[in-house]
Write a protein that holds these residues in place. Structure first.
Motif, PDB file in Angstrom:
ATOM      1  N   PHE A 277       0.830  -1.208   0.000  1.00 53.27           N
ATOM      2  CA  PHE A 277       0.000   0.000   0.000  1.00 53.27           C
ATOM      3  C   PHE A 277       0.863   1.256   0.000  1.00 53.27           C
ATOM      4  O   PHE A 277       0.611   2.194  -0.761  1.00 53.27           O
ATOM      5  CB  PHE A 277      -0.938   0.000   1.207  1.00 53.27           C
ATOM      6  CG  PHE A 277      -2.295  -0.550   0.910  1.00 53.27           C
ATOM      7  CD1 PHE A 277      -3.369   0.291   0.691  1.00 53.27           C
ATOM      8  CD2 PHE A 277      -2.503  -1.908   0.809  1.00 53.27           C
ATOM      9  CE1 PHE A 277      -4.623  -0.206   0.390  1.00 53.27           C
ATOM     10  CE2 PHE A 277      -3.748  -2.430   0.511  1.00 53.27           C
ATOM     11  CZ  PHE A 277      -4.816  -1.573   0.301  1.00 53.27           C
ATOM     12  N   GLU A 278       1.868   1.267   0.860  1.00 60.67           N
ATOM     13  CA  GLU A 278       2.723   2.456   0.957  1.00 60.67           C
ATOM     14  C   GLU A 278       3.426   2.738  -0.365  1.00 60.67           C
ATOM     15  O   GLU A 278       3.497   3.890  -0.823  1.00 60.67           O
ATOM     16  CB  GLU A 278       3.752   2.272   2.076  1.00 60.67           C
ATOM     17  CG  GLU A 278       4.568   3.517   2.351  1.00 60.67           C
ATOM     18  CD  GLU A 278       5.462   3.374   3.577  1.00 60.67           C
ATOM     19  OE1 GLU A 278       6.243   4.298   3.830  1.00 60.67           O
ATOM     20  OE2 GLU A 278       5.362   2.340   4.266  1.00 60.67           O
ATOM     21  N   GLY A 279       3.944   1.708  -1.008  1.00 63.23           N
ATOM     22  CA  GLY A 279       4.628   1.883  -2.282  1.00 63.23           C
ATOM     23  C   GLY A 279       3.695   2.387  -3.364  1.00 63.23           C
ATOM     24  O   GLY A 279       4.038   3.290  -4.141  1.00 63.23           O
ATOM     25  N   ALA A 280       2.493   1.812  -3.437  1.00 66.47           N
ATOM     26  CA  ALA A 280       1.522   2.236  -4.448  1.00 66.47           C
ATOM     27  C   ALA A 280       1.107   3.690  -4.240  1.00 66.47           C
ATOM     28  O   ALA A 280       0.993   4.466  -5.201  1.00 66.47           O
ATOM     29  CB  ALA A 280       0.296   1.323  -4.394  1.00 66.47           C
ATOM     30  N   ILE A 281       0.902   4.080  -2.990  1.00 67.63           N
ATOM     31  CA  ILE A 281       0.495   5.461  -2.680  1.00 67.63           C
ATOM     32  C   ILE A 281       1.579   6.446  -3.085  1.00 67.63           C
ATOM     33  O   ILE A 281       1.301   7.498  -3.688  1.00 67.63           O
ATOM     34  CB  ILE A 281       0.158   5.587  -1.182  1.00 67.63           C
ATOM     35  CG1 ILE A 281      -1.149   4.848  -0.884  1.00 67.63           C
ATOM     36  CG2 ILE A 281       0.045   7.053  -0.770  1.00 67.63           C
ATOM     37  CD1 ILE A 281      -1.414   4.620   0.576  1.00 67.63           C
ATOM     38  N   GLU A 282       2.831   6.131  -2.786  1.00 67.98           N
ATOM     39  CA  GLU A 282       3.921   7.040  -3.132  1.00 67.98           C
ATOM     40  C   GLU A 282       4.097   7.163  -4.646  1.00 67.98           C
ATOM     41  O   GLU A 282       4.364   8.247  -5.164  1.00 67.98           O
ATOM     42  CB  GLU A 282       5.225   6.588  -2.473  1.00 67.98           C
ATOM     43  CG  GLU A 282       5.293   6.904  -0.992  1.00 67.98           C
ATOM     44  CD  GLU A 282       5.070   8.380  -0.691  1.00 67.98           C
ATOM     45  OE1 GLU A 282       5.704   9.227  -1.367  1.00 67.98           O
ATOM     46  OE2 GLU A 282       4.254   8.696   0.197  1.00 67.98           O
TER      47      GLU A 282
END
Length: 266
Positions: free
Chosen positions: A203-208
């Motif tokens: 999730f964190e990677g996709a959001i960034e």
């Protein structure tokens, strides 16, 4: 320096109080009816906390951060203490500007829709003011709200209810999807800690990626999903089961409920 009083020392009220204190933009005090909570706040040696509503006479701005169901009782307790020159900032869900004006006999109201990540300075808050609120106070409240993440003014009060369906309640939707991924990971044999890492980092990677690039969400999906590949199999399954539309339907149900609650409290 302006004097700001926050009524309600719970998660959201304390979050805003701490943001104001850390930004050093106003003198801040908290009112709470729990003696245990008052002791906790005072022990931090930051903001003062009290159970007395009498301090409200000193306030320029008053944050209303109590549960909506007890708001009418709070209004009864404070309406003879407050005055029409004060500005009231509400972070109470489903409580309209008109309801607050009638409950307190005041005019200057700013209604906000925050979300839970405000507690870690990653919140998303929208706000709108009644016509009696001047630009100076609206700008001051905007800067306070931004101390807990991102915030912007919306055009009308209906958009506060709409925000409820997106960012206000949206954190729970994301947790719902994350829970499905984490559960699937454990079904595949990963430990709970490994499942948490796989889910959170994804999730964190996709959001960034989304934040740092001017690329649409559909384009991002297509970059990951090749024709006939593994990702496309998952996306096709989601489409076959109308997951996209079901999520949109959920946001509509949330907004409809927010409007119902607002009507019930009038």
């Amino acid at each position: 320096m302006k004097k700001i009083i926050v009524i309600g020392g719970g998660n959201m009220g304390f979050t805003y109080a701490e943001g104001i204190f850390n930004a050093n933009i106003a003198d801040i005090q908290i009112i709470d009816k729990s003696e245990e909570r008052i002791a906790e706040i005072n022990a931090m040696n930051k903001m003062k906390a009290t159970s007395s509503y009498d301090v409200l006479v000193e306030a320029d701005l008053v944050f209303l951060a109590v549960k909506p169901q007890i708001a009418p009782l709070v209004f009864e307790d404070i309406k003879t203490i407050v005055n029409k020159e004060q500005v009231f900032v509400s972070v109470m869900a489903g409580m309209t500007i008109e309801t607050i004006q009638q409950g307190l006999g005041v005019n200057k109201i700013i209604r906000c829709m925050p979300n839970l990540p405000a507690s870690i300075q990653l919140g998303m808050t929208t706000y709108v003011g009644s016509k009696e609120v001047d630009k100076e106070n609206l700008a001051l409240v905007g800067s306070i709200l931004k101390s807990t993440g991102k915030a912007f003014e919306v055009q009308n009060e209906d958009m506060i209810d709409s925000t409820t369906g997106i960012s206000g309640s949206g954190t729970a939707y994301i947790f719902y999807f994350m829970n499905a991924l984490a559960t699937a990971a454990q079904d595949f044999g990963f430990s709970s800690e490994e499942a948490k890492t796989l889910t959170a980092q994804t999730f964190e990677g996709a959001i960034e990626l989304y934040k740092q690039n001017d690329i649409s969400l559909e384009d991002w999906m297509n970059r990951v999903a090749s024709k006939g590949g593994t990702t496309r199999a998952a996306l096709n399954n989601f489409e076959d089961n109308k997951v996209h539309q079901l999520i949109k339907n959920g946001t509509i149900a949330c907004v409809d409920r927010a409007k119902e609650l607002a009507k019930d409290k009038r």
